[in-house]
Design an enzyme around this catalytic site. Structure first.
Site, PDB file in Angstrom:
ATOM      1  N   GLU A 190      89.638   6.120  76.952  1.00  0.00           N
ATOM      2  CA  GLU A 190      88.324   6.763  76.862  1.00  0.00           C
ATOM      3  C   GLU A 190      87.279   5.940  77.614  1.00  0.00           C
ATOM      4  O   GLU A 190      87.286   4.706  77.551  1.00  0.00           O
ATOM      5  CB  GLU A 190      87.904   6.918  75.397  1.00  0.00           C
ATOM      6  CG  GLU A 190      88.928   7.657  74.548  1.00  0.00           C
ATOM      7  CD  GLU A 190      88.536   7.771  73.086  1.00  0.00           C
ATOM      8  OE1 GLU A 190      87.350   8.049  72.817  1.00  0.00           O
ATOM      9  OE2 GLU A 190      89.408   7.569  72.215  1.00  0.00           O
ATOM     10  N   GLU A 219      79.805  14.057  72.413  1.00  0.00           N
ATOM     11  CA  GLU A 219      80.188  13.836  71.017  1.00  0.00           C
ATOM     12  C   GLU A 219      79.044  13.110  70.312  1.00  0.00           C
ATOM     13  O   GLU A 219      78.360  12.282  70.922  1.00  0.00           O
ATOM     14  CB  GLU A 219      81.464  12.991  70.965  1.00  0.00           C
ATOM     15  CG  GLU A 219      81.918  12.591  69.566  1.00  0.00           C
ATOM     16  CD  GLU A 219      83.121  11.651  69.615  1.00  0.00           C
ATOM     17  OE1 GLU A 219      83.564  11.221  68.533  1.00  0.00           O
ATOM     18  OE2 GLU A 219      83.609  11.336  70.725  1.00  0.00           O
TER      19      GLU A 219
END
Length: 428
Positions: free
Chosen positions: A215, A333
């Site tokens: 990520e 997010e």
């Protein structure tokens, strides 16, 4: 001074002297294939840590950057990286050369970078409230993060998303790319988080503990950077091999990611960002690319076309992320506090705080989205497929809109974000 303390002091002095450029060049001559990682434990225990810096810099935003010998970075402590030879020359990026952009970090602009043979490491802020914030990460397949095993006091926060991606297919992908707008979302509480990122994942949600991820992106997370500029976005990398349970971490907080760049500060603030009020003309951008290189079996990270470092495939156990992944995703997010006694939603923003319908230059975006198949060949995903793969929890809080063709040279792209509870229609 006792004999043991004298020995320890001499050992530390020897390690510091060995970290000089002369010592590093000598070791390079001894090992012409490259410099090997060397674990440094210090004189007060065996806790993994970076070697002593060869030089330190104070940046104008008040942060300190320590230039650590590249062979002494914390990655040397990973058991799978014992005697690992650092890949000093990154493979050529599969993407076309990125346009020249001003470096988004103050350290590079003010000091140029660390001396040859060392990497910049953001000095830990003593006011940092959460030591191992694994609870701020959660799989996009679930709604809640796992509490940090190493820090039980870390809060467990609900996560909400506005993302898209490609279908989950075993061994189908080996990379992902996009150009990010860099924004500064406002937070409703300093313990909350907002980000924009790329996910490259393997494993299965049906097999507990198997999820393995790569990520990277930018995030606003004050618990990591309490004395930083308000809501400043920070470059981050993250990895896990067991669904955010015991393995992995942010940035260079634990052994795993191997850095080679001497100018980019992993975890450092990106000064070039735009707030919603400043988006009148344009937004600042950074390109992100994650791609597997079969010649050295590493997952490389490129920022604006520069090879920053890599996740060695050897840090992933049980056969995951060994050259391929089963899913790639892009989007935003948030991790927010939820009080079950009220219906009022957190006011933490995603992206710029504008909803996708605001478009350019108000809304946050990722553009020129592309992915690498199992052979390493990059392709532009079909926007219809990306649209089908959208996921959002409540479009009145945070939303995502996939588009193509409305802007020259943007390829497939999406606008995303929202104002959270600032919008009256956003409730739990």
């Amino acid at each position: 001074m006792g004999s043991s303390k004298l020995y320890c002091a001499l050992l530390c002095f020897q390690l510091i002297i060995g970290s000089t450029l002369a010592g590093r060049k000598l070791r390079s001559l001894e090992n012409p294939k490259g410099i090997r990682l060397q674990a440094y434990t210090g004189c007060n225990g065996t806790h993994p840590q970076h070697a002593p810096p060869v030089k330190s810099f104070l940046v104008s935003d008040g942060t300190w950057v320590d230039c650590v010998p590249i062979e002494g970075q914390i990655a040397a402590h990973h058991p799978a990286l014992k005697d690992h030879v650092i890949q000093m020359v990154p493979p050529k990026s599969a993407r076309a050369s990125s346009p020249k952009r001003i470096h988004p970090q103050l350290f590079a602009r003010e000091h140029g970078g660390c001396p040859e043979g060392s990497i910049p490491v953001l000095r830990d802020d003593p006011m940092r409230k959460v030591r191992h914030p694994r609870a701020y990460k959660a799989s996009t397949g679930g709604g809640y993060a796992a509490a940090s095993v190493t820090d039980p006091a870390t809060p467990t926060l609900p996560h909400e998303y506005a993302i898209t991606g490609l279908p989950n297919i075993s061994h189908a992908y080996s990379g992902a790319y996009s150009v990010f707008s860099v924004n500064a979302p406002t937070l409703g509480d300093e313990s909350e988080m907002s980000l924009s990122q790329i996910w490259v994942t393997d494993g299965s949600y049906d097999l507990p503990g198997s999820l393995s991820t790569i990520e990277t992106g930018w995030q606003t997370l004050p618990v990591l950077h309490p004395n930083d500029l308000p809501d400043a976005p920070h470059l981050f990398v993250f990895w896990t091999n067991d669904e955010y349970n015991k393995t992995g971490c942010y940035n260079l907080d634990c052994p795993g990611f191997v850095q080679r760049s001497n100018t980019w500060v992993i975890g450092g603030a990106m000064k070039n960002y735009t707030t919603l009020a400043e988006n009148a003309a344009a937004e600042f951008e950074v390109s992100y690319e994650v791609v597997y290189d079969p010649s050295d079996t590493n997952w490389w990270l490129y920022l604006d076309g520069v090879g920053i470092g890599y996740w060695p495939s050897s840090i992933y156990a049980n056969g995951y992320l060994q050259g391929t992944a089963n899913q790639v995703q892009w989007g935003g997010e948030v991790a927010i506090i939820r009080d079950s006694s009220v219906t009022t939603h957190s006011t933490t923003a995603m992206g710029s705080g504008a909803f996708p319908k605001a478009g350019y230059p108000k809304a946050a975006y990722q553009r020129n989205i592309s992915y690498a198949d199992a052979t390493g060949s990059f392709s532009i995903p079909n926007p219809t497929e990306l649209d089908k793969m959208r996921r959002f929890d409540n479009p009145l809080c945070y939303d995502i809109q996939v588009q193509q063709g409305n802007f020259t040279n943007w390829g497939s792209y999406f606008f995303f974000g929202g104002s959270g509870g600032v919008n009256p229609g956003c409730t739990y």
